[in-house]
Design an enzyme around this catalytic site. Structure first.
Site, mmCIF file in Angstrom:
data_model
loop_
_atom_site.group_PDB
_atom_site.id
_atom_site.type_symbol
_atom_site.label_atom_id
_atom_site.label_comp_id
_atom_site.label_asym_id
_atom_site.label_seq_id
_atom_site.Cartn_x
_atom_site.Cartn_y
_atom_site.Cartn_z
ATOM 1 N N LYS A 270 37.544 44.558 34.236
ATOM 2 C CA LYS A 270 36.446 43.630 33.966
ATOM 3 C C LYS A 270 35.195 43.977 34.760
ATOM 4 C CE LYS A 270 38.075 39.915 37.029
ATOM 5 N NZ LYS A 270 38.836 40.872 37.872
ATOM 6 N N ARG B 259 37.491 31.730 39.640
ATOM 7 C CA ARG B 259 38.849 32.235 39.782
ATOM 8 C C ARG B 259 39.854 31.088 39.831
ATOM 9 N NH1 ARG B 259 37.888 37.478 41.650
ATOM 10 N NH2 ARG B 259 39.573 38.725 42.350
ATOM 11 N N ARG C 242 43.085 53.701 41.346
ATOM 12 C CA ARG C 242 41.711 53.237 41.530
ATOM 13 C C ARG C 242 41.188 53.654 42.898
ATOM 14 N NH1 ARG C 242 39.405 47.325 40.005
ATOM 15 N NH2 ARG C 242 40.303 46.531 41.919
ATOM 16 N N ARG D 155 40.926 50.740 48.341
ATOM 17 C CA ARG D 155 40.704 49.424 48.944
ATOM 18 C C ARG D 155 42.024 48.886 49.468
ATOM 19 N NH1 ARG D 155 37.650 46.041 44.387
ATOM 20 N NH2 ARG D 155 39.238 44.563 44.980
ATOM 21 N N ARG E 135 48.383 39.883 44.210
ATOM 22 C CA ARG E 135 47.153 39.498 43.491
ATOM 23 C C ARG E 135 47.455 39.130 42.043
ATOM 24 N NH1 ARG E 135 43.062 44.162 44.105
ATOM 25 N NH2 ARG E 135 41.505 42.692 43.404
HETATM 26 P P1 AMP Z 1 37.680 41.339 43.271
HETATM 27 O O1 AMP Z 1 36.835 42.484 43.700
HETATM 28 O O2 AMP Z 1 36.991 40.437 42.268
HETATM 29 O O3 AMP Z 1 39.047 41.742 42.804
HETATM 30 O O4 AMP Z 1 37.880 40.414 44.572
HETATM 31 C C1 AMP Z 1 38.528 40.896 45.734
HETATM 32 C C2 AMP Z 1 39.020 39.727 46.579
HETATM 33 O O5 AMP Z 1 37.913 38.899 46.956
HETATM 34 C C3 AMP Z 1 39.992 38.776 45.876
HETATM 35 O O6 AMP Z 1 41.322 39.227 45.917
HETATM 36 C C4 AMP Z 1 39.784 37.507 46.688
HETATM 37 O O7 AMP Z 1 40.416 37.572 47.950
HETATM 38 C C5 AMP Z 1 38.290 37.532 46.952
HETATM 39 N N1 AMP Z 1 37.537 36.837 45.876
HETATM 40 C C6 AMP Z 1 36.656 37.389 44.995
HETATM 41 N N2 AMP Z 1 36.151 36.464 44.164
HETATM 42 C C7 AMP Z 1 36.736 35.285 44.517
HETATM 43 C C8 AMP Z 1 36.651 33.957 44.032
HETATM 44 N N3 AMP Z 1 35.862 33.630 42.981
HETATM 45 N N4 AMP Z 1 37.401 32.998 44.640
HETATM 46 C C9 AMP Z 1 38.192 33.301 45.685
HETATM 47 N N5 AMP Z 1 38.338 34.532 46.189
HETATM 48 C C10 AMP Z 1 37.621 35.529 45.620
#
Ligand code: AMP
Length: 214
Positions: free
Chosen positions: A13, A88, A127, A160, A171
């Protein structure tokens, strides 16, 4: 054009959100990117968020909501945006709906990039991440010209912490428990669309463009 991207971690996404932003001229707003830059700069928010992120947990709603409200108030977000990684949780989605309704606004498109769990684990292992510019190439699906070096900025590519296999499983569970219910939430608002995220990047993007241009 106000768009929300849904989909499991690793569904692609973020890649699609960047392409939407480039084609339709709206800002790409990734809460994950904003949080990671706060972690890197050791801001008070970053220091609070780091442990949750490293463990594959969601950062508490109260911390994320403030940062999104600030970001959406900026001038470039007036006419639209593509939100990637937010909302989320149901409380985040409700807060967004409520915040937008104050100015008579609403999310126009929620797009779920659908990929089965078994494909996700395989994808995440390939990734890579550029800490300098945020690019996320993939060793198999979006390889860089030189292995380990970012095509965009020449930075060094790493994995990461939260893309490590044990964290990916965590996750995915968090996604099913807390984020997947948003599909129902946006169905009820009449704005939900699903695309098959197992297709290649350009095909997925063409399916998304068809939805946005209908
Ligand atoms: P992402 O890059 O979107 O996969 O986000 C990486 C991490 O950031 C997630 O696993 C969460 O720990 C945190 N995170 C990102 N967006 C949110 C959100 N909207 N609500 C809570 N935690 C978030």
């Amino acid at each position: 054009m106000k768009i929300v991207m849904l989909g499991a971690p690793g569904a692609g996404k973020g890649t699609q959100a960047k392409k939407i932003a480039a084609k339709y001229g709206v800002p790409h707003i990734s809460t994950g990117d904003i949080l990671r830059s706060n972690v890197k700069e050791e801001t008070p928010l970053g220091l609070k968020a780091k442990a949750y992120m490293d463990g594959g947990e969601l950062v508490p709603d109260s911390l994320v909501l403030d940062l999104v409200i600030d970001r959406l108030a900026k001038d470039d977000a007036k006419t639209g945006y593509v939100l990637d990684g937010f909302p989320r949780t149901i409380p985040q989605a409700e807060a967004l709906t409520e915040g937008l309704s104050k100015t008579g606004d609403k999310i126009e498109f929620a797009i779920d990039v659908n990929v089965p769990d078994e494909n996700i684990v395989e994808r995440m292992s390939g990734r890579r991440y550029c800490a300098k510019c945020g690019a996320t190439p993939h060793v198999k699906y979006a390889p860089t010209k030189v292995e380990g070096v970012c095509d965009v900025c020449g930075g060094e590519l790493t994995i990461r912490d939260d893309d490590k296999p044990e964290t990916v499983l965590k996750r995915l569970k968090v996604y099913h428990d807390q984020t997947q219910p948003l599909i129902d939430f946006y169905e009820k608002q009449g704005v939900m669309h699903t695309v098959d995220g197992t297709k290649d990047i350009e095909e997925v993007f063409s399916d998304i463009s068809n939805i946005l241009e209908k």
